[in-house]
Design a protein around this motif. Structure first.
Motif, mmCIF file in Angstrom:
data_model
loop_
_atom_site.group_PDB
_atom_site.id
_atom_site.type_symbol
_atom_site.label_atom_id
_atom_site.label_comp_id
_atom_site.label_asym_id
_atom_site.label_seq_id
_atom_site.Cartn_x
_atom_site.Cartn_y
_atom_site.Cartn_z
ATOM 1 N N PRO A 105 0.809 -1.233 0.000
ATOM 2 C CA PRO A 105 0.000 0.000 0.000
ATOM 3 C C PRO A 105 0.839 1.278 0.000
ATOM 4 C CG PRO A 105 -0.902 -1.594 1.533
ATOM 5 C CD PRO A 105 0.433 -2.138 1.099
ATOM 6 N N ILE A 106 1.933 1.280 0.762
ATOM 7 C CA ILE A 106 2.754 2.493 0.856
ATOM 8 C C ILE A 106 3.750 2.591 -0.295
ATOM 9 C CG2 ILE A 106 4.479 3.709 2.259
ATOM 10 C CD1 ILE A 106 3.146 2.507 4.731
ATOM 11 N N GLU A 107 4.519 1.525 -0.517
ATOM 12 C CA GLU A 107 5.587 1.583 -1.514
ATOM 13 C C GLU A 107 5.042 1.741 -2.928
ATOM 14 O OE1 GLU A 107 9.225 -0.742 0.725
ATOM 15 O OE2 GLU A 107 8.346 -1.626 -1.074
ATOM 16 N N GLN A 108 3.960 1.036 -3.250
ATOM 17 C CA GLN A 108 3.447 1.159 -4.609
ATOM 18 C C GLN A 108 2.683 2.458 -4.816
ATOM 19 O OE1 GLN A 108 5.734 -1.313 -4.743
ATOM 20 N NE2 GLN A 108 4.894 -1.096 -6.807
ATOM 21 N N ALA A 109 2.257 3.094 -3.733
ATOM 22 C CA ALA A 109 1.692 4.445 -3.852
ATOM 23 C C ALA A 109 2.787 5.413 -4.302
ATOM 24 C CB ALA A 109 1.094 4.888 -2.527
ATOM 25 N N MET A 228 19.203 2.934 -0.697
ATOM 26 C CA MET A 228 18.437 3.704 0.284
ATOM 27 C C MET A 228 16.955 3.337 0.339
ATOM 28 S SD MET A 228 20.877 5.465 1.480
ATOM 29 C CE MET A 228 19.957 6.536 2.570
ATOM 30 N N GLY A 229 16.454 2.686 -0.710
ATOM 31 C CA GLY A 229 15.053 2.282 -0.676
ATOM 32 C C GLY A 229 14.226 2.894 -1.782
ATOM 33 N N LEU A 230 13.023 2.373 -1.913
ATOM 34 C CA LEU A 230 12.127 2.779 -2.990
ATOM 35 C C LEU A 230 11.675 4.224 -2.860
ATOM 36 C CD1 LEU A 230 10.791 1.565 -5.496
ATOM 37 C CD2 LEU A 230 8.899 0.813 -4.057
ATOM 38 N N SER A 259 11.089 -1.773 -7.527
ATOM 39 C CA SER A 259 10.044 -2.405 -6.718
ATOM 40 C C SER A 259 10.479 -3.805 -6.280
ATOM 41 C CB SER A 259 8.732 -2.494 -7.502
ATOM 42 O OG SER A 259 8.198 -1.216 -7.760
ATOM 43 N N LEU A 260 11.165 -4.500 -7.188
ATOM 44 C CA LEU A 260 11.604 -5.865 -6.896
ATOM 45 C C LEU A 260 12.882 -5.910 -6.059
ATOM 46 C CD1 LEU A 260 11.129 -7.608 -10.383
ATOM 47 C CD2 LEU A 260 9.508 -7.475 -8.489
ATOM 48 N N PHE A 261 13.736 -4.896 -6.241
ATOM 49 C CA PHE A 261 15.096 -4.992 -5.695
ATOM 50 C C PHE A 261 15.524 -3.629 -5.168
ATOM 51 C CE2 PHE A 261 19.700 -6.325 -6.325
ATOM 52 C CZ PHE A 261 19.618 -7.425 -5.497
ATOM 53 N N HIS A 262 15.279 -3.374 -3.894
ATOM 54 C CA HIS A 262 15.644 -2.091 -3.302
ATOM 55 C C HIS A 262 16.081 -2.282 -1.847
ATOM 56 C CE1 HIS A 262 11.268 -2.548 -2.452
ATOM 57 N NE2 HIS A 262 11.625 -2.099 -1.257
ATOM 58 N N ALA A 263 16.745 -1.244 -1.318
ATOM 59 C CA ALA A 263 17.257 -1.287 0.065
ATOM 60 C C ALA A 263 17.980 -2.602 0.327
ATOM 61 C CB ALA A 263 16.114 -1.085 1.062
ATOM 62 N N VAL A 264 18.868 -2.973 -0.608
ATOM 63 C CA VAL A 264 19.432 -4.323 -0.583
ATOM 64 C C VAL A 264 20.338 -4.580 0.633
ATOM 65 C CG1 VAL A 264 19.279 -4.692 -3.066
ATOM 66 C CG2 VAL A 264 21.311 -3.601 -2.122
ATOM 67 N N ILE A 265 20.966 -3.552 1.155
ATOM 68 C CA ILE A 265 21.845 -3.770 2.313
ATOM 69 C C ILE A 265 21.015 -3.954 3.576
ATOM 70 C CG2 ILE A 265 23.640 -2.776 3.762
ATOM 71 C CD1 ILE A 265 24.748 -1.387 1.308
ATOM 72 N N GLU A 266 20.182 -2.977 3.866
ATOM 73 C CA GLU A 266 19.371 -3.027 5.096
ATOM 74 C C GLU A 266 18.445 -4.241 5.104
ATOM 75 O OE1 GLU A 266 15.725 -0.561 7.236
ATOM 76 O OE2 GLU A 266 16.887 0.381 5.641
ATOM 77 N N ASP A 267 17.666 -4.394 4.042
ATOM 78 C CA ASP A 267 16.665 -5.470 4.018
ATOM 79 C C ASP A 267 17.320 -6.854 3.994
ATOM 80 O OD1 ASP A 267 14.891 -3.428 3.958
ATOM 81 O OD2 ASP A 267 14.078 -3.830 1.964
ATOM 82 N N THR A 268 18.412 -6.976 3.251
ATOM 83 C CA THR A 268 19.094 -8.272 3.177
ATOM 84 C C THR A 268 19.656 -8.677 4.533
ATOM 85 O OG1 THR A 268 19.690 -7.931 0.852
ATOM 86 C CG2 THR A 268 20.956 -9.566 2.079
ATOM 87 N N LEU A 269 20.357 -7.769 5.192
ATOM 88 C CA LEU A 269 20.946 -8.090 6.498
ATOM 89 C C LEU A 269 19.873 -8.368 7.540
ATOM 90 C CD1 LEU A 269 23.951 -5.594 6.671
ATOM 91 C CD2 LEU A 269 23.966 -8.033 6.110
ATOM 92 N N LEU A 270 18.733 -7.711 7.400
ATOM 93 C CA LEU A 270 17.615 -7.969 8.312
ATOM 94 C C LEU A 270 17.128 -9.405 8.160
ATOM 95 C CD1 LEU A 270 15.707 -6.662 10.385
ATOM 96 C CD2 LEU A 270 14.190 -6.090 8.475
ATOM 97 N N MET A 271 17.032 -9.872 6.919
ATOM 98 C CA MET A 271 16.589 -11.250 6.680
ATOM 99 C C MET A 271 17.666 -12.263 7.073
ATOM 100 S SD MET A 271 13.442 -11.205 5.585
ATOM 101 C CE MET A 271 13.219 -9.895 6.789
ATOM 102 N N VAL A 272 18.926 -11.897 6.893
ATOM 103 C CA VAL A 272 20.018 -12.770 7.349
ATOM 104 C C VAL A 272 19.944 -12.940 8.867
ATOM 105 C CG1 VAL A 272 22.532 -12.939 7.633
ATOM 106 C CG2 VAL A 272 21.568 -12.314 5.416
#
Length: 313
Positions: A105-109, A228-230, A259-272
């Motif tokens: 809802p937020i990012e695609q807006a 930095m993000g979308l 939309s598919l691939f953003h904030a790769v450092i923050e989001d990736t490390l969070l999932m790790v």
């Protein structure tokens, strides 16, 4: 000393914003799980997740991520982790699906504001998440890799306790760990900016842009979105599109890629930190995203040439 003080203040502000999302989701998911609602929901959405090798409870996690944010998915994962009994491969598949499609809802807006259709880009994100989930599951199953039990070492005991007081205490401790993770991520992002790694990424992205049928001049904007993000990448594209130097097709492809691939450092490390494998959620997901957008670019070539005209034409 001034940097440390500002770092804590910035991290605290970000954490408070995240906590406002995470705490309600943790409580809701806890209630659903304790009173049997999660099983009922699982029976409804379970069959859809079987194609990616995930248990039904994982659907609650992905749903939380889809409608709120990635941290909403993290909150649901923390709450359900003791009962989901995932292995590393399954967690990697679930994390990848959350990374592809979250906070719609937020990012695609933001994407819509930048010039791409809200519903189309939502569909693309969900489609990419499911397709990659299937591929990753098939590869992991075929080669029998990442079969060891998932372990989130920093999660405190008590999250699966039937006692609400023990659960509340354990949840508070997990939120403290989330704050420390936010601080570490902020320090890492500052280091990336100061060392010029962002410029190196722009150089690497230039030939990849060509493969995706996007002009290499857009590489710096894409780099901002990747790091930095979308929100930041979309904002730059909004400004760039105003002078008519970017075509509708390029705008759509660039926004779809971010939309598919953003904030790769923050989001990736969070999932790790949740136990996912970095090769699955970063390397594999990145290659898939590039191929996905390249294929989409070829499909758009079949469209009328009007889509390739400048925005302001």
């Amino acid at each position: 000393m001034n940097y440390l003080k500002m770092l804590i203040i910035r991290s605290w502000r970000i954490f408070i914003a995240l906590a406002k999302i995470m705490i309600p989701i943790m409580i809701i998911v806890r209630i659903l799980d304790q009173y049997g609602f999660s099983e009922a929901i699982g029976e409804f959405i379970g069959p859809a997740l079987e194609i990616v090798g995930l248990p039904a409870e994982a659907g609650i996690v992905w749903a939380a991520a889809l409608v709120s944010s990635l941290y909403g998915g993290v909150a649901a994962t923390i709450t359900l982790a003791p009962t989901m009994d995932l292995n590393v491969g399954q967690m990697s598949v679930l994390a990848s699906m959350m990374l592809f499609a979250h906070g719609l809802p937020i990012e695609q807006a933001i994407v819509h504001k930048a010039g791409a259709n809200f519903f189309v880009t939502c569909f693309l994100r969900i489609l990419a998440a499911i397709l990659y989930g299937i591929i990753a599951f098939m590869v992991i199953s075929h080669f029998q890799i990442l079969q060891e039990p998932m372990s989130i070492g920093w999660l405190p005991d008590g999250l699966n306790s039937t006692s609400w007081s023990e659960w509340t205490y354990a949840t508070a401790k997990s939120l403290v760990m989330i704050f420390l993770i936010v601080v570490a991520l902020m320090m890492l992002m500052d280091s990336v900016e100061k060392t010029g790694i962002d410029k190196l990424i722009s150089l690497i992205l230039a030939p990849i842009h060509k493969f995706m049928s996007i002009r290499r001049e857009l590489a710096p904007i894409t780099t901002v979105g990747l790091l930095m993000g979308l929100t930041f990448g979309g904002g730059l594209l909004i400004e760039r599109s105003k002078n008519g130097s970017i075509t509708k097709r390029e705008l759509f492809l660039t926004l779809s890629f971010l939309s598919l691939f953003h904030a790769v450092i923050e989001d990736t490390l969070l999932m790790v930190a949740l136990g996912a494998d970095i090769w699955v959620i970063l390397a594999g997901r990145g290659v898939f995203s590039v191929i996905f957008i390249a294929a989409l670019a070829r499909i758009l070539l079949m469209k009328p040439k009007s889509v390739a005209k400048p925005i302001n034409s």
